[in-house]
Design a protein around this motif. Structure first.
Motif, PDB file in Angstrom:
ATOM      1  N   SER A 128     -10.492  -7.335  49.655  1.00 15.81           N
ATOM      2  CA  SER A 128     -10.588  -6.185  50.828  1.00 15.81           C
ATOM      3  C   SER A 128      -9.394  -6.573  51.855  1.00 15.81           C
ATOM      4  O   SER A 128      -9.092  -7.299  52.012  1.00 15.81           O
ATOM      5  CB  SER A 128     -11.797  -6.433  51.864  1.00 15.81           C
ATOM      6  N   PHE A 129      -8.753  -5.354  52.171  1.00  9.57           N
ATOM      7  CA  PHE A 129      -7.687  -5.324  53.014  1.00  9.57           C
ATOM      8  C   PHE A 129      -8.096  -5.002  54.550  1.00  9.57           C
ATOM      9  O   PHE A 129      -9.391  -4.691  54.553  1.00  9.57           O
ATOM     10  CB  PHE A 129      -6.403  -4.268  52.699  1.00  9.57           C
ATOM     11  N   ASP A 130      -7.306  -5.487  55.402  1.00  7.04           N
ATOM     12  CA  ASP A 130      -7.739  -5.383  56.811  1.00  7.04           C
ATOM     13  C   ASP A 130      -7.742  -3.781  57.279  1.00  7.04           C
ATOM     14  O   ASP A 130      -8.000  -3.455  58.226  1.00  7.04           O
ATOM     15  CB  ASP A 130      -6.788  -5.965  57.673  1.00  7.04           C
ATOM     16  N   ASN A 131      -7.433  -2.901  56.358  1.00  7.33           N
ATOM     17  CA  ASN A 131      -7.687  -1.452  56.458  1.00  7.33           C
ATOM     18  C   ASN A 131      -8.800  -0.963  56.199  1.00  7.33           C
ATOM     19  O   ASN A 131      -9.044   0.197  56.201  1.00  7.33           O
ATOM     20  CB  ASN A 131      -6.311  -0.684  56.429  1.00  7.33           C
ATOM     21  N   GLY A 132      -9.613  -1.843  55.470  1.00  6.76           N
ATOM     22  CA  GLY A 132     -10.941  -1.496  54.878  1.00  6.76           C
ATOM     23  C   GLY A 132     -10.859  -0.966  53.370  1.00  6.76           C
ATOM     24  O   GLY A 132     -12.022  -0.918  52.718  1.00  6.76           O
ATOM     25  N   GLU A 133      -9.651  -0.893  52.369  1.00  6.31           N
ATOM     26  CA  GLU A 133      -9.625  -0.658  51.394  1.00  6.31           C
ATOM     27  C   GLU A 133      -9.865  -1.593  50.220  1.00  6.31           C
ATOM     28  O   GLU A 133      -9.639  -3.030  50.743  1.00  6.31           O
ATOM     29  CB  GLU A 133      -8.260   0.005  50.814  1.00  6.31           C
TER      30      GLU A 133
END
Length: 156
Positions: A128-133
């Motif tokens: 998971s990325f810190d942008n939610g993806e």
């Protein structure tokens, strides 16, 4: 890593000595920075026609991941999606010392943007990325991904 800085008004030419035990990604980054050879990635907004509009220079630090879909390469950033006119393997080679690692046949991710690694059933791992993806790490790339993470941790 130890850094010694010396100011000497008497020298005529500035120089930099780097002492290392092995060539690691961090050492390569230092050399590239000093030589001003930071990689340049350029693309166009994905929603625009490729023949129209200007190319935008993308800072690799701002890119979350690259995705290769239907013979087209896209870079995903906080501000949008950009179409690149190059290949995934070319970008991988260019950015491998800057925190980018292949996690599947079609994805190259920026490890510095990863928020969480979450194991799932069937030995799958999702990042998971810190942008939610979220992206799934393909099982065949899992070992090389783990080795890359360990190598990058050693240089920190």
């Amino acid at each position: 890593m130890k850094i010694n800085l010396f100011e000497d008004k008497k020298i005529t030419e500035e120089y930099l000595d780097i002492h290392f035990t092995e060539m690691r990604p961090m050492i390569r980054q230092l050399i590239d920075t000093v030589k001003s050879e930071r990689p340049v990635i350029s693309g166009r907004p994905a929603d625009e026609d490729l023949d129209d509009g200007e190319e935008i220079i993308l800072d690799p630090e701002e890119i979350y991941y690259f995705d290769h879909v239907e013979r087209k390469l896209y870079a995903y950033t906080e501000s949008g999606v950009y179409r690149l006119m190059t290949t995934l393997s070319s970008v991988e080679e260019q950015l491998s010392n800057y925190g980018f690692v292949r996690v599947s046949k079609s994805n190259l991710v920026n490890i510095y943007k990863i928020k969480q690694l979450k194991p799932d059933i069937n030995m799958k791992v999702y990042l998971s990325f810190d942008n939610g993806e979220r992206i799934c790490i393909n099982r065949s790339y899992k070992k090389s991904f783990t080795e890359y993470l360990n190598r990058m941790r050693r240089m920190a």
